[in-house]
Design an enzyme around this catalytic site. Structure first.
Site, mmCIF file in Angstrom:
data_model
loop_
_atom_site.group_PDB
_atom_site.id
_atom_site.type_symbol
_atom_site.label_atom_id
_atom_site.label_comp_id
_atom_site.label_asym_id
_atom_site.label_seq_id
_atom_site.Cartn_x
_atom_site.Cartn_y
_atom_site.Cartn_z
ATOM 1 N N GLU A 32 -61.578 -90.590 -17.938
ATOM 2 C CA GLU A 32 -62.464 -90.690 -16.784
ATOM 3 C C GLU A 32 -62.708 -92.170 -16.517
ATOM 4 O O GLU A 32 -63.059 -92.915 -17.444
ATOM 5 C CB GLU A 32 -63.796 -89.980 -17.045
ATOM 6 C CG GLU A 32 -64.715 -90.025 -15.839
ATOM 7 C CD GLU A 32 -66.064 -89.370 -16.067
ATOM 8 O OE1 GLU A 32 -66.893 -89.385 -15.127
ATOM 9 O OE2 GLU A 32 -66.306 -88.851 -17.178
ATOM 10 N N ARG A 257 -61.600 -87.009 -33.787
ATOM 11 C CA ARG A 257 -61.850 -88.302 -33.164
ATOM 12 C C ARG A 257 -61.673 -89.429 -34.186
ATOM 13 O O ARG A 257 -61.782 -89.236 -35.386
ATOM 14 C CB ARG A 257 -63.276 -88.364 -32.606
ATOM 15 C CG ARG A 257 -63.547 -87.378 -31.507
ATOM 16 C CD ARG A 257 -65.026 -87.381 -31.129
ATOM 17 N NE ARG A 257 -65.428 -88.666 -30.547
ATOM 18 C CZ ARG A 257 -66.686 -88.978 -30.255
ATOM 19 N NH1 ARG A 257 -67.654 -88.125 -30.529
ATOM 20 N NH2 ARG A 257 -66.980 -90.127 -29.701
ATOM 21 N N LYS A 267 -69.037 -94.383 -24.652
ATOM 22 C CA LYS A 267 -68.923 -95.254 -23.467
ATOM 23 C C LYS A 267 -70.292 -95.549 -22.865
ATOM 24 O O LYS A 267 -70.520 -96.635 -22.335
ATOM 25 C CB LYS A 267 -67.994 -94.611 -22.433
ATOM 26 C CG LYS A 267 -66.531 -94.894 -22.691
ATOM 27 C CD LYS A 267 -65.665 -94.622 -21.482
ATOM 28 C CE LYS A 267 -65.437 -93.170 -21.221
ATOM 29 N NZ LYS A 267 -64.436 -92.928 -20.154
#
Length: 553
Positions: A32, A257, A267
């Site tokens: 994104e 992750r 983020k």
């Protein structure tokens, strides 16, 4: 991940090819564009592009740009640069916004099938109605609107008749499902915002959980690889693909992750560090962003090799930053020229060296790589050494300079401290030493031994330089928590001493060093010429990593 060891995703792909389920592998990297990529994204890049490359498939770079309020063209450009810098090429460049019309049509299809409805509940009410992990949700009073009413309201949503938050479109699945993601999730919301790609064409936007599976299916993605935080959303992913009657049936597969000690990977948190001035941008060398690592001096090869060594598994965990540092040392030890830089200068006058004389001395560029040849460095009556390399009253086993002691100057001569000068505050500002002409490096002198070897820079031709020394940005080694028991946030763990700036000198032959040039400074570590602050007036060096570590693979 060419020539990579086996992992569970690779095994799935091999089985799918061997069984004939797929003839060609298609993956995608779907960031994104609401921030810069970090080292965790590098793992996804290496997995998606690497596995597709290994099996002769292809990977799309696709921007999941479904939230114009948080997205920006700056992030799109930065992400493209990072992927290319890491050494990967995408087959197609795509945007979720390329498919907005088809997504809208698929949402209309769900309404016609009685599988979606327009809801008037507020966001807080929807959250309240959703229930908990132990209690089922309850149905919205608007859940049983007719197909005709829902089609009309959804059309009016698109035409801009409603304000932000006034209405949403929800999937009609199961409000009592043990998986909260299936309790009638919102799939469209009203958002009167200008989109970086579509402008003001739309005022309703699909939610990520609805858009993503449709994008994968449209592009013929075979294996939709994502992190384990999306595992609970896999049933919704499959529901969307099936109920929207997509021709392609992508398979979502989750992997663990990648986290690093002494940093944060969110983020949102990274943006907060930028916005509130804790760092000087997304590319600050203290940030775990790919652009920050690049500016600090990391090479793409070192990052890719680190990700491969970290491996692919279902489990998420925090990896010691020392492991990442190991790979940049391994990469640079044969690439980086050796040189000498003085971070905290102390002037030395060699009193018995001829005044006005400058001689050139030979020095290897990289002993690990003899093919890099040698360089010449000037030597004269005045030099700089590190301030920490002299003590007036040293402890035992201190082998550097002190009154009456003799040391070797790297690539030069033995010098002996005879005297020193202090300023009015009692600080040592100058040493007076003598040298022994017979002890020149490379001359074969064996008359006596010394225990200390110092680096130095000739004073009259020395080039001023700024050295930026970095410590971990976060003082807590394992810090991905919002608040601890005392109510502190991650900002309370920001290390105020994470950046130390020193003014010193480098060898004369480095005056033409360019941004992103990398060097090993004798006894200090590896440094990179900073591309952001280096100018014609001053060269700025970022410390990449110290010379040694106790880390072992």
């Amino acid at each position: 991940m060419e020539n990579s060891s086996s992992n569970f995703i690779k095994t799935i792909i091999q089985n799918d090819l061997e069984s004939g389920k797929h003839k060609k592998i298609v993956t995608r990297f779907p960031p994104e564009p609401n921030g810069y990529l970090h080292i965790g994204h590098a793992k996804s890049i290496v997995i998606n592009f690497g596995l597709a490359d290994e099996f002769g498939g292809e990977t799309n770079l696709r921007f999941d740009d479904t939230n114009p309020l948080k997205e920006d063209q700056e992030y799109v450009d930065a992400i493209k640069q990072d992927v290319e810098w890491l050494g990967f090429e995408w087959e197609n460049l795509r945007y979720a916004s390329d498919y907005f019309e088809e997504m809208y049509d698929r949402a209309v299809l769900l309404i016609k099938k009685g599988k979606a409805y327009v809801d008037d509940l507020t966001a807080d009410e929807i959250r309240e109605y959703r229930g908990t992990l132990t209690e089922p949700g309850k149905e919205s009073p608007y859940r049983n609107r007719s197909v005709e009413e829902n089609l009309d309201l959804f059309d009016r949503m698109r035409k801009g008749e409603f304000e932000n938050g006034q209405k949403v479109l929800r999937a009609k699945i199961d409000m009592s499902s043990p998986n909260i993601n299936l309790r009638d999730p919102v799939i469209y919301r009203v958002s009167h915002a200008t989109h970086h790609n579509t402008g003001d064409t739309w005022c309703i936007y699909p939610m990520y959980a609805f858009a993503h599976p449709i994008e994968d299916a449209i592009e013929g993605v075979t294996h939709s690889l994502c992190t384990t935080e999306f595992e609970d959303q896999r049933p919704l992913y499959n529901w969307v693909v099936e109920e929207c009657e997509m021709e392609s049936q992508p398979q979502q597969i989750e992997f663990g992750r990648l986290g690093l000690t002494n940093t944060v990977m969110s983020k949102r948190k990274l943006k907060q560090l930028v916005d509130e001035g804790y760092v000087d941008g997304w590319d600050d060398p203290r940030m775990p962003t790919i652009s920050g690592l690049r500016r600090k001096g990391y090479t793409p090869e070192s990052i890719v090799e680190f990700v491969k060594a970290a491996g692919v598994s279902k489990g998420s965990g925090v990896t010691d930053t020392a492991m990442l540092e190991h790979f940049i040392r391994e990469d640079l030890k044969v690439k980086a020229p050796r040189t000498m830089g003085i971070v905290d200068p102390l002037k030395v006058v060699i009193t018995n060296y001829p005044e006005g004389q400058v001689e050139m001395l030979d020095a290897e560029i990289n002993p690990e790589n003899p093919e890099m040849g040698s360089r010449q460095i000037p030597f004269s009556r005045e030099i700089y050494i590190e301030r920490e390399d002299f003590m007036e009253d040293p402890p035992k086993k201190y082998f550097r300079l002190f009154p009456g002691n003799e040391v070797r100057l790297k690539h030069a001569y033995f010098i002996k401290c005879e005297d020193f000068i202090k300023d009015e505050n009692g600080n040592v500002v100058e040493l007076h030493c003598t040298y022994d002409v017979e002890t020149k490096s490379g001359s074969g002198f064996t008359g006596r031994k010394v225990k200390g070897t110092l680096h130095w820079v000739e004073a009259t031709q020395a080039v001023p330089a700024e050295f930026r020394i970095y410590e971990p940005l976060i003082s807590d080694a394992d810090m991905e928590k919002e608040e601890d028991s005392e109510g502190k946030t991650f900002l309370d763990y920001v290390n105020k001493d994470s950046l130390i700036v020193k003014q010193g000198f480098i060898e004369a032959n480095m005056k033409d060093a360019k941004p992103q040039d990398k060097f090993q400074f004798f006894r200090h570590g590896y440094f990179n010429v900073d591309p952001k602050h280096t100018s014609e007036e001053k060269i700025v060096f970022n410390e990449i990593v110290s010379l040694k570590s106790s880390f072992k693979l």
